[in-house]
Design a protein around this motif. Structure first.
Motif, PDB file in Angstrom:
ATOM      1  N   ILE A 261      95.275 -46.946  92.767  1.00 14.56           N
ATOM      2  CA  ILE A 261      96.291 -46.363  92.242  1.00 14.56           C
ATOM      3  C   ILE A 261      97.300 -46.841  93.323  1.00 14.56           C
ATOM      4  O   ILE A 261      97.094 -46.151  95.257  1.00 14.56           O
ATOM      5  N   ARG A 262      98.722 -46.573  93.562  1.00 18.17           N
ATOM      6  CA  ARG A 262      99.359 -46.254  94.786  1.00 18.17           C
ATOM      7  C   ARG A 262     100.659 -44.870  94.759  1.00 18.17           C
ATOM      8  O   ARG A 262     101.201 -44.425  93.570  1.00 18.17           O
ATOM      9  N   VAL A 263     101.108 -44.444  96.291  1.00 14.81           N
ATOM     10  CA  VAL A 263     101.400 -42.929  96.151  1.00 14.81           C
ATOM     11  C   VAL A 263     102.390 -43.672  95.972  1.00 14.81           C
ATOM     12  O   VAL A 263     103.218 -43.414  96.213  1.00 14.81           O
TER      13      VAL A 263
ATOM     14  N   TYR B 196      94.932 -37.345  90.219  1.00 10.49           N
ATOM     15  CA  TYR B 196      94.774 -39.419  90.600  1.00 10.49           C
ATOM     16  C   TYR B 196      92.936 -38.730  90.366  1.00 10.49           C
ATOM     17  O   TYR B 196      92.588 -40.092  89.971  1.00 10.49           O
ATOM     18  N   PHE B 197      93.043 -37.962  90.350  1.00 11.42           N
ATOM     19  CA  PHE B 197      90.626 -36.549  88.820  1.00 11.42           C
ATOM     20  C   PHE B 197      91.182 -37.784  87.462  1.00 11.42           C
ATOM     21  O   PHE B 197      91.066 -38.242  87.026  1.00 11.42           O
ATOM     22  N   GLU B 198      92.351 -37.313  87.635  1.00  6.39           N
ATOM     23  CA  GLU B 198      92.647 -37.634  86.116  1.00  6.39           C
ATOM     24  C   GLU B 198      92.450 -39.175  85.863  1.00  6.39           C
ATOM     25  O   GLU B 198      92.300 -39.311  84.365  1.00  6.39           O
TER      26      GLU B 198
ATOM     27  N   THR C 225      85.842 -39.364  94.784  1.00  5.64           N
ATOM     28  CA  THR C 225      85.563 -39.863  95.576  1.00  5.64           C
ATOM     29  C   THR C 225      87.089 -40.859  95.929  1.00  5.64           C
ATOM     30  O   THR C 225      87.255 -42.372  95.177  1.00  5.64           O
ATOM     31  N   LEU C 226      87.669 -40.390  96.651  1.00  5.59           N
ATOM     32  CA  LEU C 226      89.147 -41.382  96.987  1.00  5.59           C
ATOM     33  C   LEU C 226      89.021 -41.850  97.983  1.00  5.59           C
ATOM     34  O   LEU C 226      88.848 -40.907  99.185  1.00  5.59           O
TER      35      LEU C 226
ATOM     36  N   CYS D 128      89.058 -37.681  99.993  1.00 10.07           N
ATOM     37  CA  CYS D 128      89.193 -36.572  98.903  1.00 10.07           C
ATOM     38  C   CYS D 128      87.562 -36.507  98.451  1.00 10.07           C
ATOM     39  O   CYS D 128      87.264 -37.928  98.158  1.00 10.07           O
ATOM     40  N   THR D 129      87.050 -35.601  97.691  1.00 10.78           N
ATOM     41  CA  THR D 129      85.718 -35.701  97.051  1.00 10.78           C
ATOM     42  C   THR D 129      85.966 -34.253  95.872  1.00 10.78           C
ATOM     43  O   THR D 129      86.663 -33.432  96.854  1.00 10.78           O
TER      44      THR D 129
END
Length: 149
Positions: free
Chosen positions: A20-22, A41-43, A105-106, A115-116
């Motif tokens: 994805i793009r922020v 983002y998790f979603e 994991t991002l 991020c995790t």
């Protein structure tokens, strides 16, 4: 003594990678992603996982169940900024209990871990009652993807 977390085994063959793009709406006045958006983002990762592996929210709903999140853990390591491309890797953890655990994991575009985290979802029937055993459709899904024999 076996710790509870040791009972879960990661199903690495069931990992989905999604970019994805922020977006501008996700950053603060300094251009840094607000911490609450990482849950979104998790979603996105869970939805990509569901589409790829036949476990989308509508699939669950079609089987008269819902799967609310009852626990989220998150660890921030680096900041994301407006315009960054984020790779979200989503893996399901195998557990015999009537729940779904997803690990996230991002990564940023330098392949650094940003991020995790994990989410834990339980199964409710159409009346909203907690299911103490895996619903039949989920047991069948686990067999289909090789988590159950």
């Amino acid at each position: 003594m076996i710790r509870r977390k040791e009972l879960y085994k990661e199903a690495t063959s069931l990992t989905v990678s999604h970019d994805i793009r922020v977006r501008f709406s996700e950053v603060d006045s300094l251009g840094i992603v607000w911490h609450g958006h990482y849950i979104t983002y998790f979603e996105e990762g869970r939805e990509a996982f569901g589409r790829q592996h036949g476990l989308a929210y509508l699939d669950v709903f079609a089987n008269n169940c819902t799967t609310p999140i009852v626990k989220t853990t998150i660890e921030h390591k680096l900041s994301l900024r407006y315009g960054d491309v984020v790779r979200i890797e989503t893996t399901i953890l195998d557990t015999p209990a009537a729940k779904m655990i997803f690990r996230f994991t991002l990564f940023n575009d330098k392949n650094e871990i940003v991020c995790t985290g994990e989410t834990l979802q339980v199964f409710l029937d159409k009346e909203g009652d907690l299911l103490l055993t895996n619903p039949p459709f989920y047991q069948e899904w686990k067999r289909k993807v090789g988590l159950e024999k």
